[in-house]
Enzyme design. Sequence first.
Site, PDB file in Angstrom:
ATOM      1  N   ASN A 129      49.384  34.423  35.539  1.00  0.00           N
ATOM      2  CA  ASN A 129      49.187  34.353  37.097  1.00  0.00           C
ATOM      3  C   ASN A 129      50.481  34.872  37.834  1.00  0.00           C
ATOM      4  O   ASN A 129      51.142  33.790  38.377  1.00  0.00           O
ATOM      5  CB  ASN A 129      48.653  33.240  37.626  1.00  0.00           C
ATOM      6  CG  ASN A 129      48.020  33.387  39.143  1.00  0.00           C
ATOM      7  OD1 ASN A 129      48.099  34.380  39.759  1.00  0.00           O
ATOM      8  ND2 ASN A 129      47.704  32.099  39.844  1.00  0.00           N
ATOM      9  N   CYS A 132      49.090  34.631  42.618  1.00  0.00           N
ATOM     10  CA  CYS A 132      48.682  33.340  43.506  1.00  0.00           C
ATOM     11  C   CYS A 132      49.194  33.711  45.017  1.00  0.00           C
ATOM     12  O   CYS A 132      50.454  33.483  45.223  1.00  0.00           O
ATOM     13  CB  CYS A 132      48.825  32.059  43.104  1.00  0.00           C
ATOM     14  SG  CYS A 132      48.295  30.844  44.218  1.00  0.00           S
ATOM     15  N   GLY A 245      36.232  40.051  41.200  1.00  0.00           N
ATOM     16  CA  GLY A 245      36.458  40.303  42.615  1.00  0.00           C
ATOM     17  C   GLY A 245      34.991  40.531  43.402  1.00  0.00           C
ATOM     18  O   GLY A 245      34.594  41.643  43.265  1.00  0.00           O
TER      19      GLY A 245
HETATM   20  C1  LIG Z   1      39.011  28.122  45.399  1.00  0.00           C
HETATM   21  C2  LIG Z   1      39.598  29.228  44.561  1.00  0.00           C
HETATM   22  C3  LIG Z   1      40.759  28.894  43.563  1.00  0.00           C
HETATM   23  C4  LIG Z   1      41.365  29.708  43.035  1.00  0.00           C
HETATM   24  N1  LIG Z   1      42.248  29.347  42.174  1.00  0.00           N
HETATM   25  C5  LIG Z   1      42.864  30.550  41.035  1.00  0.00           C
HETATM   26  C6  LIG Z   1      44.086  29.813  40.256  1.00  0.00           C
HETATM   27  O1  LIG Z   1      44.419  28.743  40.080  1.00  0.00           O
HETATM   28  N2  LIG Z   1      44.509  30.861  39.600  1.00  0.00           N
HETATM   29  C7  LIG Z   1      44.149  32.199  39.669  1.00  0.00           C
HETATM   30  O2  LIG Z   1      44.852  33.150  39.017  1.00  0.00           O
HETATM   31  N3  LIG Z   1      43.364  32.643  40.491  1.00  0.00           N
HETATM   32  C8  LIG Z   1      42.845  31.749  41.520  1.00  0.00           C
HETATM   33  N4  LIG Z   1      41.584  32.065  42.344  1.00  0.00           N
HETATM   34  C9  LIG Z   1      41.212  33.588  42.414  1.00  0.00           C
HETATM   35  C10 LIG Z   1      39.823  33.940  41.565  1.00  0.00           C
HETATM   36  O3  LIG Z   1      40.039  33.703  39.894  1.00  0.00           O
HETATM   37  C11 LIG Z   1      39.732  35.400  41.648  1.00  0.00           C
HETATM   38  O4  LIG Z   1      40.582  36.149  41.061  1.00  0.00           O
HETATM   39  C12 LIG Z   1      39.340  35.817  43.073  1.00  0.00           C
HETATM   40  O5  LIG Z   1      38.775  34.727  43.519  1.00  0.00           O
HETATM   41  C13 LIG Z   1      38.662  37.085  42.993  1.00  0.00           C
HETATM   42  O6  LIG Z   1      37.200  36.903  42.514  1.00  0.00           O
HETATM   43  P1  LIG Z   1      36.063  36.317  43.158  1.00  0.00           P
HETATM   44  O7  LIG Z   1      35.659  37.068  44.505  1.00  0.00           O
HETATM   45  O8  LIG Z   1      35.013  36.249  42.253  1.00  0.00           O
HETATM   46  O9  LIG Z   1      36.185  34.657  43.703  1.00  0.00           O
HETATM   47  C14 LIG Z   1      40.959  31.382  42.821  1.00  0.00           C
HETATM   48  C15 LIG Z   1      40.124  31.453  43.874  1.00  0.00           C
HETATM   49  C16 LIG Z   1      39.393  30.657  44.640  1.00  0.00           C
HETATM   50  C17 LIG Z   1      38.069  30.918  45.398  1.00  0.00           C
END
Ligand SMILES: Cc1cc2nc3c(=O)[nH]c(=O)nc-3n(C[C@H](O)[C@H](O)[C@H](O)COP(=O)(O)O)c2cc1C
Length: 306
Positions: A129, A132, A245
Site C-alpha cells: 500500500n 493511503c 472502487g
Molecule cells: C474504512 C476504510 C478503510 C480502508 N483501509 C485501507 C487500508 O488499510 N489499506 C488499503 O490499501 N486500503 C484501504 N482502504 C481502501 C479500500 O481498500 C479501497 O481501495 C477503496 O475504498 C476503494 O474501493 P471501494 O469504493 O469499493 O471501497 C480503506 C477504505 C475504507 C472505506
Amino acid sequence: MNKLNVNFLGINFDNPILTSSGCFGFGLEYKDYFNPNELGGIVLKGLTLEPRTGNIGTRIAETPSGILNCVGLENPGIDVLEKEIIPNLKKQGINTKIIVNINGSTVEQYVEIAKRVNEIKEIDMVELNISCPNVKDGGMAFGANPEVAGKTTREVRKVLNKPLIVKLSPNVTNIVEIAKIVEENGADAISMINTLLGMRIDINKGTPILGNTFGGLSGPAVRPVAVRMVYQVAQNVNIPIVGMGGINSWEDAVEFIMAGATMVSIGTGIFPNPLLPLEVKEGLNNYCIKNNLKNLQDIKGIAFKK
Ligand SMILES: Cc1cc2nc3c(=O)[nH]c(=O)nc-3n(C[C@H](O)[C@H](O)[C@H](O)COP(=O)(O)O)c2cc1C
C-alpha cells in the site's frame, strides 16, 4: 465447470472476487453472514510493523454515494498477525487465499515488514500500500511520487518471496506513468484504486468534520474514476490488475473486467450490504451462463478500442 475460476500470478483462484483492505477486517468479521471461503481471496486490513491506534476524532463521514474515511491504519501490528490472527484464521477453517496489505513510513519499514511476511507461510500474496491518504508519513506520499513508488517497489521486491501487488493512488495526474514505473521495478500486479482525497465541513461549527481534516473517498461515487484508470493502465502494462472502487453489484464488476481488470475487489459496498460479495459471485456466474462464456476472463479488456 467453474466459469469464474482464474489463474492470478500463478495461483489458482476459485473466483476473481476479493474483499478490499480495510473493509473486511482480518477475515472473520463477516463470518456470521457468509463463509469467507466463498471468496477468491481476502485482503486483510492495512498492517504495519508496530501496532497503530489510528487517527483521533471522527473517522467516517457520509457523502453522496460514498463515504470519507480517515481511519489512519489502525492495526495490531505484524506480531499479532503472525501469532494470533493467521493461526486463528486457519483454526476457523479459512482456506481461501490470504493477501496481506503492508504499510510503512519509510522504505526501510516496508522492507522490514515484507521480510516478516516471508516467514508466514499461510500468506499467499502481498499488497504493497503506497496509497493511503490518511497517514502523515508514507502512504500516498510514496505512491504519488514516481521515483519513490519505483524505489519502494524495487526494494520490497528484492526481499519478498511471494507475489507482489502494488496498490496505486488515484490522487495523481498521470496514473499510467506510476503504473509503468512500479511494473518496471518488479510489481507482479497492480491494484487500483485506493481512495480519493476529500473533505467535508460541519456548517454549524465551521470546522472540518473529520478528525484528520481530510479523508479518502470511496463507494459508488468514485467508480467512474476507477474504471477509467483501470482502462488506461490495463492498456499500458503487461501485468494483471485488481480493479476496485465503488463496486456495488455484479454489473459493476463486469465493467471493471471489461476495462481490463483480472480480479475485482469489494470494499465500501459491503458495509450496507454484507452479502454483496456473494451476490456479485452469483451474478457473474449467471452472466457467463447467459452469454455462453466458457470463462468470465473471456470478456477481459473487451472495452479497449480496436
Ligand atoms: C474504512 C476504510 C478503510 C480502508 N483501509 C485501507 C487500508 O488499510 N489499506 C488499503 O490499501 N486500503 C484501504 N482502504 C481502501 C479500500 O481498500 C479501497 O481501495 C477503496 O475504498 C476503494 O474501493 P471501494 O469504493 O469499493 O471501497 C480503506 C477504505 C475504507 C472505506
